[in-house]
Motif scaffolding. Structure first.
Motif, mmCIF file in Angstrom:
data_model
loop_
_atom_site.group_PDB
_atom_site.id
_atom_site.type_symbol
_atom_site.label_atom_id
_atom_site.label_comp_id
_atom_site.label_asym_id
_atom_site.label_seq_id
_atom_site.Cartn_x
_atom_site.Cartn_y
_atom_site.Cartn_z
ATOM 1 N N SER A 300 15.992 119.471 63.349
ATOM 2 C CA SER A 300 14.689 120.122 63.446
ATOM 3 C C SER A 300 13.689 119.265 64.205
ATOM 4 C CB SER A 300 14.166 120.430 62.033
ATOM 5 O OG SER A 300 12.916 121.066 62.088
ATOM 6 N N ASN A 301 13.713 117.952 63.969
ATOM 7 C CA ASN A 301 12.723 117.077 64.591
ATOM 8 C C ASN A 301 12.997 116.812 66.072
ATOM 9 O OD1 ASN A 301 10.541 116.042 62.715
ATOM 10 N ND2 ASN A 301 12.341 115.828 61.403
ATOM 11 N N VAL A 302 14.250 116.742 66.467
ATOM 12 C CA VAL A 302 14.498 116.571 67.905
ATOM 13 C C VAL A 302 14.094 117.837 68.649
ATOM 14 C CG1 VAL A 302 16.290 114.821 67.682
ATOM 15 C CG2 VAL A 302 16.943 117.232 67.684
ATOM 16 N N ASN A 303 14.149 118.981 67.977
ATOM 17 C CA ASN A 303 13.655 120.221 68.580
ATOM 18 C C ASN A 303 12.148 120.169 68.793
ATOM 19 O OD1 ASN A 303 15.673 121.988 69.281
ATOM 20 N ND2 ASN A 303 15.884 122.841 67.232
ATOM 21 N N VAL A 304 11.454 119.408 67.950
ATOM 22 C CA VAL A 304 10.014 119.221 68.122
ATOM 23 C C VAL A 304 9.741 118.235 69.254
ATOM 24 C CG1 VAL A 304 7.915 118.321 67.034
ATOM 25 C CG2 VAL A 304 9.469 119.774 65.723
ATOM 26 N N LEU A 305 10.548 117.176 69.332
ATOM 27 C CA LEU A 305 10.310 116.122 70.316
ATOM 28 C C LEU A 305 10.516 116.608 71.749
ATOM 29 C CD1 LEU A 305 12.025 113.079 68.546
ATOM 30 C CD2 LEU A 305 9.584 113.596 68.698
ATOM 31 N N ILE A 306 11.489 117.488 71.973
ATOM 32 C CA ILE A 306 11.779 117.945 73.343
ATOM 33 C C ILE A 306 10.565 118.652 73.961
ATOM 34 C CG2 ILE A 306 13.103 119.604 74.693
ATOM 35 C CD1 ILE A 306 14.760 117.254 74.349
ATOM 36 N N PRO A 307 10.087 119.772 73.390
ATOM 37 C CA PRO A 307 8.904 120.407 73.995
ATOM 38 C C PRO A 307 7.636 119.598 73.771
ATOM 39 C CG PRO A 307 9.523 121.576 71.993
ATOM 40 C CD PRO A 307 10.598 120.565 72.251
ATOM 41 N N GLY A 308 7.544 118.921 72.613
ATOM 42 C CA GLY A 308 6.347 118.154 72.300
ATOM 43 C C GLY A 308 6.114 117.010 73.274
ATOM 44 N N GLY A 309 7.191 116.447 73.800
ATOM 45 C CA GLY A 309 7.049 115.358 74.754
ATOM 46 C C GLY A 309 7.049 115.808 76.196
ATOM 47 N N SER A 310 7.946 116.715 76.539
ATOM 48 C CA SER A 310 8.095 117.107 77.946
ATOM 49 C C SER A 310 6.994 118.053 78.409
ATOM 50 C CB SER A 310 9.466 117.755 78.168
ATOM 51 O OG SER A 310 9.618 118.931 77.386
ATOM 52 N N GLU A 311 6.703 119.077 77.635
ATOM 53 C CA GLU A 311 5.726 120.084 78.057
ATOM 54 C C GLU A 311 4.315 119.498 78.139
ATOM 55 O OE1 GLU A 311 4.656 123.768 79.477
ATOM 56 O OE2 GLU A 311 6.686 123.097 78.963
ATOM 57 N N THR A 312 3.934 118.734 77.132
ATOM 58 C CA THR A 312 2.576 118.178 77.109
ATOM 59 C C THR A 312 2.373 117.128 78.207
ATOM 60 O OG1 THR A 312 3.295 116.575 75.439
ATOM 61 C CG2 THR A 312 2.242 118.589 74.651
ATOM 62 N N THR A 313 3.360 116.257 78.387
ATOM 63 C CA THR A 313 3.217 115.204 79.394
ATOM 64 C C THR A 313 3.198 115.778 80.804
ATOM 65 O OG1 THR A 313 4.434 113.715 77.912
ATOM 66 C CG2 THR A 313 4.099 112.967 80.171
ATOM 67 N N SER A 314 4.049 116.758 81.067
ATOM 68 C CA SER A 314 4.052 117.375 82.397
ATOM 69 C C SER A 314 2.749 118.122 82.650
ATOM 70 C CB SER A 314 5.251 118.320 82.553
ATOM 71 O OG SER A 314 5.196 119.396 81.641
#
Length: 452
Positions: A300-314
């Motif tokens: 569940s948490n890696v599912n949060v990290l993927i969009p939470g890190g990639s989408e926001t930073t981009s």
């Protein structure tokens, strides 16, 4: 007395009674919502707070503003008009004063915390994650996952990050050789998605080399839009279940594929024997305690990290790049600092960028000017009530800080709609700026775990 019983007492014939039933039902529904709007405007505990009458009358007004995709621009104008607090719904208040960050989001020792508004946030299943969980679960999970974001982890992960930044620069040279314009947002998004796929699963998605999106990116993007529609549906009794039944089969299949795909990647990575310093290695290394994350919680948490890190930073990189290009004098100052500090790109390290004043000012101003998460982050006032912005609010009220209106408020910043990195360098012209108003990573114990 029921509607049918009432119609029966009128001695109407059955066909006439059946014909009048939907009319009577519609009348009752209209009467209910009109009465509710009347109560919201004139008798609700928030009746004295400023804001548009339609927003006070019904939550549907703000919901449709959110769905429009321009809610933060609308809200910014509302704050300019009504002040530092605006009633955006019958039971909701939005603030743009910096002290509210502490009032709402900071820990309250010995007192219940402001919890995330369940009508806004919703778990995908029953498994807790950093996104949605109880205070106890969040504290436990964050303590375990924080190892993946420590200074030690960052130093060890730097070669992986450099690999993708170098690949991005190489690919940009290749695709712009003909002189044609490119969509820089896509390239940033592909870079970050590949990077976070590698850091989470030890498996990049090949977007940079292929020059095209992975299906997962598209599904994540569509799910963000669907999130707002479901948020509206949750506020209308019975509508959420109806909307779920109306979802096209293709969307249901995509959701199932998303869950199965992410689960398989997480399971595959957890089964690997490797010392590679990705997120999972740090999580698993420190996960052998009584407070360990369960396998479903890791998924569940890696599912949060993927969009939470990639989408926001981009999003941040896109906005800051665009803004720098609109301000060539600021761009030149940044380039001059970088090129006077480093002789070659290989010299650039995370550790030796900390002292680059103008670079860090550009980053801070970029996060203020173009916050990667501009939307509201609502919390619910505890049952006992609480003081927010100097006024007591009863329990159950939904309160939030709106990052974009906060960052563009003339009450917090001089020339708020101008990109001015110098405001972060103690420029006397901006000495009265309230720099603490900008909190792009949120605030308190549930702020973004990637903040450094």
């Amino acid at each position: 007395m029921g509607i049918l019983e009432g119609l029966h007492n009128l001695n109407l014939s059955p066909p006439v009674a059946l014909a009048l039933f939907p009319v009577a039902l519609t009348g009752l529904i209209i009467t209910y919502y009109v009465s509710l709007a009347f109560y919201n405007i004139w008798f609700h505990p928030l009746r004295h707070y400023p804001g548009p009458v339609l927003n006070a009358a019904t939550r549907l007004t703000w919901s449709f503003q959110v769905i429009s995709g321009r809610s933060q621009f609308t809200l910014s104008k509302l704050h300019d008009k009504y002040g530092e607090v605006v009633r955006i719904g019958p039971n909701e208040l939005s603030y743009t004063t910096s002290k509210v960050w502490k009032d709402i989001y900071q820990s309250r020792p010995g007192k219940p915390q402001f919890q995330k508004d369940p009508l806004h946030y919703q778990k995908h299943d029953k498994t807790p994650s950093l996104h949605v969980s109880s205070d106890a679960d969040h504290t436990r999970m964050r303590r375990m996952i924080a190892h993946a974001f420590s200074d030690k982890a960052l130093r060890e992960q730097e070669p992986i990050m450099k690999q993708y930044s170098d690949t991005l620069i190489r690919r940009l040279h290749e695709v712009t050789a003909s002189g044609e314009a490119i969509n820089i947002k896509q390239w940033y998004q592909w870079t970050l998605f590949d990077l976070f796929g590698d850091l989470c699963f030890n498996q990049p998605f090949g977007c940079l080399e292929a020059g095209k999106s992975h299906p997962w990116i598209d599904i994540i993007g569509e799910s963000i839009q669907a999130f707002y529609y479901l948020g509206l549906a949750r506020r209308i009794p019975g509508l959420q279940s109806l909307m779920m039944k109306m979802i096209p089969k293709k969307k249901t299949e995509q959701a199932a594929w998303h869950s199965a795909f992410s689960k398989s990647l997480a399971d595959k990575r957890m089964a690997m024997k490797t010392d590679r310093p990705d997120f999972m290695s740090f999580i698993l290394k420190h996960n052998e305690t009584e407070k360990a994350l369960t396998v479903p919680e890791i998924r569940s948490n890696v599912n949060v990290l993927i969009p939470g890190g990639s989408e926001t930073t981009s999003t941040f990189l896109t906005g800051t790049t665009w803004t720098l290009l609109q301000n060539p004098e600021k761009y030149k100052l940044l380039v001059d600092e970088i090129r006077s500090t480093f002789k070659d790109s290989d010299d650039i390290k995370i550790s030796n960028t900390a002292g680059m004043d103008y670079l860090n000012a550009v980053i801070n101003e970029g996060l203020r000017f173009y916050p990667p998460v501009p939307s509201n982050m609502p919390r619910v006032v505890p049952d006992e009530g609480a003081i927010v912005a100097g006024k007591f609010l009863p329990g159950g009220i939904s309160v939030c800080v709106a990052p974009y209106p906060m960052a563009r408020s003339f009450r917090n910043y001089k020339n708020p709609d101008s990109f001015v990195p110098e405001r972060w360098l103690k420029d006397p012209d901006y000495a009265d700026d309230d720099l603490s108003a900008s909190q792009p990573f949120s605030f308190g114990p549930r702020n973004c775990i990637g903040k450094k």
